[in-house]
Write an enzyme that holds these catalytic residues in place. Sequence first.
Site, mmCIF file in Angstrom:
data_model
loop_
_atom_site.group_PDB
_atom_site.id
_atom_site.type_symbol
_atom_site.label_atom_id
_atom_site.label_comp_id
_atom_site.label_asym_id
_atom_site.label_seq_id
_atom_site.Cartn_x
_atom_site.Cartn_y
_atom_site.Cartn_z
ATOM 1 N N ASP A 168 41.644 44.001 39.083
ATOM 2 C CA ASP A 168 40.513 43.911 39.184
ATOM 3 C C ASP A 168 39.870 42.099 39.026
ATOM 4 O O ASP A 168 40.266 41.793 38.832
ATOM 5 C CB ASP A 168 40.098 44.953 37.843
ATOM 6 C CG ASP A 168 38.545 45.266 39.031
ATOM 7 O OD1 ASP A 168 37.759 44.505 39.824
ATOM 8 O OD2 ASP A 168 37.895 46.742 38.719
ATOM 9 N N GLU A 205 38.873 40.820 44.331
ATOM 10 C CA GLU A 205 37.389 39.935 43.585
ATOM 11 C C GLU A 205 36.418 40.882 44.340
ATOM 12 O O GLU A 205 35.863 39.741 43.858
ATOM 13 C CB GLU A 205 38.065 39.286 43.723
ATOM 14 C CG GLU A 205 39.025 37.996 44.552
ATOM 15 C CD GLU A 205 38.348 37.852 45.553
ATOM 16 O OE1 GLU A 205 37.364 38.862 46.480
ATOM 17 O OE2 GLU A 205 36.656 36.939 45.769
ATOM 18 N N TRP A 206 36.391 41.082 44.684
ATOM 19 C CA TRP A 206 34.873 42.059 45.927
ATOM 20 C C TRP A 206 34.791 40.420 46.774
ATOM 21 O O TRP A 206 33.487 41.017 46.807
ATOM 22 C CB TRP A 206 33.882 42.062 44.341
ATOM 23 C CG TRP A 206 34.377 42.990 43.530
ATOM 24 C CD1 TRP A 206 35.182 43.972 43.144
ATOM 25 C CD2 TRP A 206 33.999 42.385 41.843
ATOM 26 N NE1 TRP A 206 35.370 43.922 41.825
ATOM 27 C CE2 TRP A 206 34.530 43.659 41.319
ATOM 28 C CE3 TRP A 206 33.528 41.430 42.008
ATOM 29 C CZ2 TRP A 206 34.466 43.417 39.649
ATOM 30 C CZ3 TRP A 206 33.096 41.468 40.247
ATOM 31 C CH2 TRP A 206 33.778 42.606 39.358
ATOM 32 N N GLY A 207 35.061 40.627 47.213
ATOM 33 C CA GLY A 207 35.226 39.802 48.651
ATOM 34 C C GLY A 207 34.152 37.951 47.775
ATOM 35 O O GLY A 207 33.908 37.111 48.956
ATOM 36 N N GLU A 208 34.386 38.128 46.429
ATOM 37 C CA GLU A 208 33.321 36.964 45.882
ATOM 38 C C GLU A 208 34.259 35.481 46.736
ATOM 39 O O GLU A 208 33.108 34.225 45.902
ATOM 40 C CB GLU A 208 33.507 36.732 44.189
ATOM 41 C CG GLU A 208 31.906 38.247 44.246
ATOM 42 C CD GLU A 208 32.279 38.169 42.875
ATOM 43 O OE1 GLU A 208 32.527 37.078 41.834
ATOM 44 O OE2 GLU A 208 31.220 38.510 42.580
ATOM 45 N N ASP A 227 31.547 47.627 45.284
ATOM 46 C CA ASP A 227 32.367 48.722 44.892
ATOM 47 C C ASP A 227 31.049 49.522 45.753
ATOM 48 O O ASP A 227 29.747 49.118 46.766
ATOM 49 C CB ASP A 227 31.482 49.289 44.193
ATOM 50 C CG ASP A 227 32.665 48.626 43.243
ATOM 51 O OD1 ASP A 227 33.675 47.878 43.422
ATOM 52 O OD2 ASP A 227 32.931 49.459 41.771
HETATM 53 C C1 GLA Z 1 35.240 47.745 39.501
HETATM 54 C C2 GLA Z 1 35.998 48.400 40.883
HETATM 55 C C3 GLA Z 1 35.906 49.124 41.444
HETATM 56 C C4 GLA Z 1 36.542 50.155 39.762
HETATM 57 C C5 GLA Z 1 35.829 49.948 38.928
HETATM 58 C C6 GLA Z 1 36.332 50.526 37.210
HETATM 59 O O1 GLA Z 1 34.240 47.644 39.566
HETATM 60 O O2 GLA Z 1 35.398 47.140 42.132
HETATM 61 O O3 GLA Z 1 36.662 49.298 42.483
HETATM 62 O O4 GLA Z 1 37.941 49.855 39.225
HETATM 63 O O5 GLA Z 1 35.785 48.079 38.938
HETATM 64 O O6 GLA Z 1 36.074 50.045 36.061
#
Ligand code: GLA
Length: 669
Positions: A168, A205-208, A227
Site C-alpha cells: 500500500d 499506490e492508487w494510480g497516483e 478505494d
Molecule cells: C488502503 C487501500 C485499501 C485497503 C486499506 C487498508 O486504503 O487502498 O485497499 O488495503 O488501505 O487500510
Amino acid sequence: MSAGLLATVGLALPAVAQPAHPAEVTPPASVPGGEPGDGLALTPPMGFNNWNSTHCRAEFNEAMVKGIADIFVAKGLKDAGYQYVNLDDCWALPQRDANGKLVPDPVRFPNGIKAVADYVHSKGLKIGIYTSAGTKTCNSAGFPGGLGHEKSDAQQFADWGIDYLKYDNCNNQGVDAKQRYRTMRDALKAATATTGRPIVYSICEWGENKPWEWAGEVGHLWRTTGDISDSWGSMLSIAKQNLPLAKYAGPGHWNDPDMLEVGNGGMTATEYRSHFSLWSIMAAPLLIGTDLRKANAETYEILGNHEVIAVDQDPLGKQGTVVSSEGGRWVVAKEMADGSRAVALFNETDRPQHIATTATGVGLPRATAYRLRDLWAHKDYNTAGAISATVPAHGTVLYRASADSRWASYPPAAEPGLDGTALTEAGAAAQVDTTLTDLGRTPAQQVSVRLTGPDGWRIKATSPTRAASLPTGSKLATRWQVTAPAGAAPGAYDLTVSADYRSPGGQKAAARLVSALHVVVAPPSGSSYASDLPWLSALNGWGPVEKNTSVGENDAGDGHPLTLGGTTYAKGLGVHAPSEVTYYTGGRCSRFTAQVGVDDEEGTAGTVGYEVWADDTKVASSKTLTNADPATALDAAIGGAQTVRLVVTDGGDGVTSDHGDWADAAFTC
Ligand code: GLA
C-alpha cells in the site's frame, strides 16, 4: 511483467539473458520460453481479500481465512480459478518485536501466519499478505509499514510461505514511489531466492504516480484508482478511470481497479452482474471482497460464472477496449485467444437503452452469420452481424461473438425492446410500446410477445402480439396500455417483456427484458422541501445521499448538520460528487431554489460544481465552489419540466473531499 522485471527478479531468466547469479533460483521448469516476465500472473490473479467485507473488524481472523479456504474448495470456487486467500490490513500488532520483526495479532491469529499459510496450502491454494510502502499502514491504529524494513519484512513473508504481497501507499514520507516499490521488489526477489516460492507483487499506490507507465517492470498488478466502496457510483467511477488504460495491461502486468464488492449488499444483483462483467472484460484481478461464509445463492451464481471468468482469464491477456460510450451506452470489446470477441453492452443510465454494435465493429472478419453466446443466460444464438440488446438500467449484457460455421444450428437472436414512458401516476393509463427484432440470419417464427407487471396492474395490448415469421432485421411492434392500481405506492415496479419463438427447424427460443416503471406523485402545490419529497433516483459518489444532514461517511445516517460557511440548515440534501438526484415534478412546478456549497465537515480539499436540469435543459449552475466560498444561492425556473435533476460535479479535479450540500432545497409548485 515486462523484460525489465525479468532481468531484475531473476525467477525466469531465459538462458540468453545473463550469466546466472549464485543467489538466483533456477527458473521454474513450467515457465515456457519466451513468455513475458517471471511467468507469474500470466492471467489476472483470482482469489479473496477480506478488506471490503471486514475492514479492521474483529471478524477478520484465522477462522475467517480458513473458512474462506474451505469454501473455495467446497463450493467449486477453487475449480473456477480462485486461488489466492489474501489478508489485508490489521493482521499485525502495532509494534515490531525486539528484533524488528512483524508480530501477528495474537487475538486474530493465535497460531501465527505460518500456520494459516500451511492450512491454505494444504487445500491446494495460495496465501497473500499486506503491508504499506510507508512507515505505517493505512489504518489509524498505526500498524507497522515496510518502508526501511523491506529486506527483513520480505524475508519474513517468504519464510511464512506467503505467495502474494499487496503493498500500500500510506505514510510514505514523500519518498519517490518508483523507488519505494522497486526496493520492495528487490527485497522480494532476494527473499524468494532463499525459499524458491515466488511472490505475486501487487502495487497499491492508487494510480497516483501513473503506475501503468512504469510498474510493468516492478509488479504484476497495480491499482489504478482510489478505494472502491460498495455503491453503484463508486464502482462506475472506478470502471471509467480504468477503461482507458487498456493498452497497458497484459500477461504478468495488469491494471487493478480494486477488489470486488459483489455480495456486500450496497448494489442490486443487476449492478453486481455489471460490476463482475466489467471487471472481467477489463481483465481485472478478481478478488472476492465478500464474506463467503454468509453469501447467498445469487452471489455464488455471479462469482462462479465460468463463462464470465473465462473472459477475464483468457490467455491472450488483452484488456477490453471501449468501442463506443455515447449517452452512457457502453460497448466494450475484448479480443480472445480463440479469435472470438467478448462484448459487453453496459447501460450506465437509469432507464433501458438499446445498445448496439456489429460483428465487424468489434473486429470479427466479415461472414454470412456468427454465433452469439449470452454469457449470463448461457445460451447460443445466430446473428446476421448485429450485436445488440435493450439493456435494463445499470445492466450489462455480455456476449461472446465468433465466426462459427455451425451458426445455423442456433436459433436466431431476437431483441426485446421497450419504449414509452418510464413514469406513471397511480390509476392513470400509461402507454408502453414493445418490439421484438430478429437479429438472426434465420427468421424467428411463431413469435408471440407478452407484457406482464405486478399483481393488480391492468395491462392490455392494443395491437397484435403475434407474428408468423420475422425475417432478418424486421420487428414485431406492439402497443400496450398499462395502469397501476389507484393505491399503488410511489416506487419502481418491474414490467417484463417476454417473447417466445421458434427457429426454422422448430427449435424453441425465448427472450426477456425486465424494465422498471416508476409510480410517481407530483409535489403538492405550494412550497415543499426536496428532503420531504420522494426522489425518483439518487446517485452518489461516496455513501448514500442523506436527507437533512451532510453526507458524512460511507454509511447511511452518518452525516452531520448541513453547514455552509458556519451557517447550519435544518433542511436539505447532503451529497458527494459525482451525484445526481432526480425528482418527478410532472409539469406542475415553477421554481427550484437552494443554498449550495462544500459542507464545512470537509477540510480544504473539496471542489464541487452545481447544476440543475429541467428535463434535458440545464437551467441553473454554479461556478466551482470550495470551502472558502460562502453559501451560494441557486434559483432555477423549471416550469413545464416532468423531472428535475440535481447534479453535483467534481469541479474537474477528482472527487476527493467533495462533500456538497443542497441546503434549503425547495420546489415551488
Ligand atoms: C488502503 C487501500 C485499501 C485497503 C486499506 C487498508 O486504503 O487502498 O485497499 O488495503 O488501505 O487500510
